[in-house]
Design a protein around this motif. Structure first.
Motif, mmCIF file in Angstrom:
data_model
loop_
_atom_site.group_PDB
_atom_site.id
_atom_site.type_symbol
_atom_site.label_atom_id
_atom_site.label_comp_id
_atom_site.label_asym_id
_atom_site.label_seq_id
_atom_site.Cartn_x
_atom_site.Cartn_y
_atom_site.Cartn_z
ATOM 1 N N TYR A 51 54.578 39.706 5.516
ATOM 2 C CA TYR A 51 53.522 40.320 6.311
ATOM 3 C C TYR A 51 52.289 39.439 6.426
ATOM 4 N N ASN A 52 51.925 38.734 5.354
ATOM 5 C CA ASN A 52 50.720 37.902 5.383
ATOM 6 C C ASN A 52 50.841 36.748 6.368
ATOM 7 N N THR A 53 51.983 36.052 6.384
ATOM 8 C CA THR A 53 52.135 34.965 7.353
ATOM 9 C C THR A 53 52.181 35.527 8.766
ATOM 10 N N ASN A 54 52.740 36.726 8.936
ATOM 11 C CA ASN A 54 52.750 37.357 10.256
ATOM 12 C C ASN A 54 51.326 37.638 10.727
ATOM 13 N N LEU A 55 50.477 38.129 9.825
ATOM 14 C CA LEU A 55 49.086 38.420 10.186
ATOM 15 C C LEU A 55 48.316 37.152 10.530
ATOM 16 N N VAL A 56 48.501 36.113 9.725
ATOM 17 C CA VAL A 56 47.797 34.849 9.984
ATOM 18 C C VAL A 56 48.247 34.277 11.325
ATOM 19 N N ALA A 57 49.551 34.240 11.562
ATOM 20 C CA ALA A 57 50.071 33.707 12.827
ATOM 21 C C ALA A 57 49.589 34.539 14.012
ATOM 22 N N ALA A 58 49.569 35.854 13.853
ATOM 23 C CA ALA A 58 49.092 36.724 14.934
ATOM 24 C C ALA A 58 47.619 36.471 15.223
ATOM 25 N N ARG A 59 46.831 36.287 14.175
ATOM 26 C CA ARG A 59 45.393 36.037 14.367
ATOM 27 C C ARG A 59 45.165 34.712 15.080
ATOM 28 N N ILE A 60 45.915 33.699 14.685
ATOM 29 C CA ILE A 60 45.805 32.388 15.333
ATOM 30 C C ILE A 60 46.225 32.492 16.791
ATOM 31 N N SER A 61 47.312 33.191 17.054
ATOM 32 C CA SER A 61 47.832 33.320 18.423
ATOM 33 C C SER A 61 46.841 34.014 19.347
ATOM 34 N N ARG A 62 45.999 34.894 18.799
ATOM 35 C CA ARG A 62 45.061 35.655 19.610
ATOM 36 C C ARG A 62 43.742 34.938 19.865
ATOM 37 N N LEU A 63 43.580 33.726 19.338
ATOM 38 C CA LEU A 63 42.335 32.998 19.578
ATOM 39 C C LEU A 63 42.152 32.727 21.067
ATOM 40 N N LEU A 64 40.937 32.866 21.509
ATOM 41 C CA LEU A 64 40.586 32.600 22.904
ATOM 42 C C LEU A 64 39.990 31.201 23.010
ATOM 43 N N PRO A 65 39.958 30.630 24.211
ATOM 44 C CA PRO A 65 39.332 29.313 24.376
ATOM 45 C C PRO A 65 37.899 29.326 23.833
ATOM 46 N N GLY A 66 37.551 28.301 23.068
ATOM 47 C CA GLY A 66 36.219 28.202 22.483
ATOM 48 C C GLY A 66 36.093 28.824 21.104
ATOM 49 N N GLU A 67 37.094 29.579 20.676
ATOM 50 C CA GLU A 67 37.057 30.205 19.360
ATOM 51 C C GLU A 67 37.717 29.300 18.322
ATOM 52 N N VAL A 68 37.182 29.328 17.105
ATOM 53 C CA VAL A 68 37.700 28.504 16.016
ATOM 54 C C VAL A 68 37.959 29.395 14.803
ATOM 55 N N LEU A 69 39.126 29.259 14.226
ATOM 56 C CA LEU A 69 39.457 29.932 12.973
ATOM 57 C C LEU A 69 39.563 28.857 11.905
ATOM 58 N N ILE A 70 38.867 29.054 10.777
ATOM 59 C CA ILE A 70 38.907 28.088 9.688
ATOM 60 C C ILE A 70 39.940 28.538 8.666
ATOM 61 N N MET A 71 40.852 27.625 8.322
ATOM 62 C CA MET A 71 41.901 27.909 7.346
ATOM 63 C C MET A 71 41.697 27.006 6.136
ATOM 64 N N HIS A 72 41.584 27.601 4.961
ATOM 65 C CA HIS A 72 41.421 26.851 3.717
ATOM 66 C C HIS A 72 42.788 26.719 3.045
ATOM 67 N N ILE A 73 43.147 25.488 2.671
ATOM 68 C CA ILE A 73 44.441 25.229 2.039
ATOM 69 C C ILE A 73 44.230 24.517 0.715
ATOM 70 N N ASN A 74 44.931 24.976 -0.300
ATOM 71 C CA ASN A 74 45.072 24.299 -1.586
ATOM 72 C C ASN A 74 46.359 24.846 -2.180
ATOM 73 N N GLY A 75 47.484 24.218 -1.840
ATOM 74 C CA GLY A 75 48.741 24.782 -2.300
ATOM 75 C C GLY A 75 49.908 23.845 -2.169
ATOM 76 N N TYR A 76 51.039 24.319 -2.656
ATOM 77 C CA TYR A 76 52.227 23.484 -2.730
ATOM 78 C C TYR A 76 53.289 23.841 -1.703
ATOM 79 N N GLY A 77 52.923 24.510 -0.634
ATOM 80 C CA GLY A 77 53.889 24.796 0.423
ATOM 81 C C GLY A 77 54.568 26.125 0.200
ATOM 82 N N GLY A 78 55.866 26.147 0.369
ATOM 83 C CA GLY A 78 56.591 27.401 0.186
ATOM 84 C C GLY A 78 57.692 27.547 1.196
ATOM 85 N N GLU A 79 57.930 28.775 1.617
ATOM 86 C CA GLU A 79 59.037 29.075 2.522
ATOM 87 C C GLU A 79 58.792 28.467 3.902
ATOM 88 N N VAL A 80 59.803 27.807 4.388
ATOM 89 C CA VAL A 80 59.708 27.115 5.668
ATOM 90 C C VAL A 80 59.508 28.105 6.812
#
Length: 158
Positions: A51-80
């Motif tokens: 569900y969490n990756t679905n929410l993040v992907a949905a939020r990114i997909s809904r960005l409009l031109p001119g909008e920026v979403l900041i994503m913070h990463i510190n991790g070892y990857g995971g499920e492809v």
């Protein structure tokens, strides 16, 4: 108060809280937007296709031109599968995703980081790329080569 009435009241309160949370969630995701940085996402240490990756992907997909979403990463990857969902959302959004890496971006997180429209790598951060093998429907082995990943990383001066 009888035990049955207490449980009925508890269920009623739980249903009301669920509705309030759902309405709040809808209000946040459907609020008017005017561009610029509209939010931040702090990714977990491990990507899981849920569900969490679905929410993040949905939020990114809904960005409009001119909008920026900041994503913070510190991790070892995971499920492809979960990572590819986010990666594809970044590549197809009308807005922009800025990734800030602090510590590590390994495996699928490295792929997501280099796909971002903007990338900020903090000091003492490292990336790990590796080849991936899978099979197609016919059972043929497919290798995703590390050379291409490293070339893109070098172009981005990671």
């Amino acid at each position: 108060m009888s035990k049955g009435k207490f449980l009925d009241n508890t269920r009623t309160i739980a249903v009301i809280l669920t509705i309030v949370v759902a309405i709040s969630f809808i209000a946040v995701f459907n609020s008017p937007r005017v561009g610029g940085v509209i939010g931040e996402v702090y990714m977990p240490a491990k990507i899981e296709a849920n569900y969490n990756t679905n929410l993040v992907a949905a939020r990114i997909s809904r960005l409009l031109p001119g909008e920026v979403l900041i994503m913070h990463i510190n991790g070892y990857g995971g499920e492809v599968a979960g990572g590819l969902e986010i990666l594809n959302a970044i590549k197809t959004t009308k807005g922009e995703v800025k990734v800030i890496v602090s510590g590590a971006a390994m495996s699928m997180y490295a792929e997501i980081a280099i796909a971002a429209h903007q990338l900020e790598v903090l000091p003492n951060t490292f990336f790990m790329f590796h080849s991936v093998q899978t099979h197609n429907e016919d059972g043929d082995k497919i290798t995703l080569n590390i050379d291409e990943q490293q070339r893109v990383a070098m172009e981005n001066k990671i």
